[in-house]
Design an enzyme around this catalytic site. Structure first.
Site, mmCIF file in Angstrom:
data_model
loop_
_atom_site.group_PDB
_atom_site.id
_atom_site.type_symbol
_atom_site.label_atom_id
_atom_site.label_comp_id
_atom_site.label_asym_id
_atom_site.label_seq_id
_atom_site.Cartn_x
_atom_site.Cartn_y
_atom_site.Cartn_z
ATOM 1 N N CYS A 134 0.913 -1.133 -0.042
ATOM 2 C CA CYS A 134 0.048 0.101 -0.157
ATOM 3 C C CYS A 134 0.926 1.274 -0.093
ATOM 4 O O CYS A 134 1.488 1.406 1.190
ATOM 5 C CB CYS A 134 -0.925 0.006 1.289
ATOM 6 S SG CYS A 134 -1.691 1.629 1.285
ATOM 7 N N CYS A 174 -0.530 3.996 2.641
ATOM 8 C CA CYS A 174 -0.407 3.768 3.916
ATOM 9 C C CYS A 174 -0.249 2.318 4.453
ATOM 10 O O CYS A 174 0.725 1.793 4.522
ATOM 11 C CB CYS A 174 -1.720 4.459 4.762
ATOM 12 S SG CYS A 174 -3.234 4.088 3.744
ATOM 13 N N SER A 175 -1.303 1.813 4.700
ATOM 14 C CA SER A 175 -1.153 0.492 5.310
ATOM 15 C C SER A 175 -2.291 -0.642 5.056
ATOM 16 O O SER A 175 -2.483 -1.410 5.648
ATOM 17 C CB SER A 175 -0.801 0.385 6.961
ATOM 18 O OG SER A 175 -2.060 0.816 7.347
ATOM 19 N N CYS A 176 -2.872 -0.156 3.843
ATOM 20 C CA CYS A 176 -3.997 -1.181 3.480
ATOM 21 C C CYS A 176 -3.549 -2.713 3.235
ATOM 22 O O CYS A 176 -2.571 -2.649 2.578
ATOM 23 C CB CYS A 176 -4.678 -0.593 2.142
ATOM 24 S SG CYS A 176 -5.389 1.031 2.621
#
Ligand code: FE
Length: 226
Positions: free
Chosen positions: A125, A128-130
């Site tokens: 991602c 961010c942190s998907c």
């Protein structure tokens, strides 16, 4: 789950680290008095106070996420390896196929990408942190690092090499950028010599990193020698 999409992340630094530095957690010890944990707690209390969410619902969600781990993903991939019809369903509509295992995608779409001799897939991602959290649990710190998020798309082969994964020059590398609406899961290639293994035996070979696409499953030498 929209709250998963946090764009400011306490683990981000302005300077670059090699990706694997993030497997060392020493500088990421959870400090509940740090800025972001305090903001998160303040936000939680305000949302409850304003009646937007209730405390039980928050607790239920936290408990649900804590119950998730890579074992769930391993079970799904092992099922696909041993059941051609399931594999077809999983590749055609991942979201629907994981529902057969009672796994909710919480509003996001799941896309399962298959590794073949011609194509190696990996997921990131960049924003961010998907991550497919309902299938793999929480993402590792390195997945959220600025270094991985940028280098995975700029120099994926170099990143793969740092994970010990050499991809042949004539194999294409495809990097999939996850977002709030779309989550990816890599279906690795089944290791040779495991054709008659049971789904449970195969699941033991399928690690989190294989399903992110930074490593490939392999048969441990002790098992291979039996
Ligand atoms: Fe994200």
């Amino acid at each position: 789950m929209a709250q998963e999409h946090s764009h400011d992340h306490p683990h981000d630094h302005d300077h670059d680290h090699p990706v694997l530095k993030y497997s060392d957690d020493s500088e990421h010890d959870y400090d509940e008095t740090a800025r972001y944990p305090l903001m998160a707690e303040a936000m939680r209390q305000l949302l409850i106070e304003k009646g937007v969410v209730d405390a039980d619902r928050v607790r239920d969600l936290v408990e649900f996420m804590d119950s998730r781990s890579e074992a769930i993903g391993a079970q799904i991939i092992a099922k696909a390896w041993t059941d051609a019809d399931y594999k077809k369903r999983l590749l055609e509509d991942g979201t629907k196929a994981v529902e057969e295992f009672d796994i909710p995608m919480l509003g996001a779409e799941l896309i399962v990408v298959e590794n073949t001799p011609d194509v190696h897939n990996m997921i990131v991602c960049t924003l961010c942190s998907c991550y497919p959290r309902t299938i793999l649990g929480l993402p590792p710190d390195w997945y959220k690092s600025k270094s991985y998020r940028s280098r995975a798309v700029i120099e994926p082969r170099a990143v793969l090499k740092e994970f010990g994964t050499d991809v042949a020059a004539d194999t294409a590398v495809r990097v999939h950028d996850s977002n709030a609406d779309m989550r990816y899961l890599v279906m690795p290639m089944q290791p040779e010599g495991t054709e008659d293994w049971s789904a449970d035996q195969l699941a033991d070979l399928i690690t989190r990193d294989c399903m992110i696409g930074v490593t490939r499953p392999s048969v441990p030498e002790t098992v291979a020698a039996e």
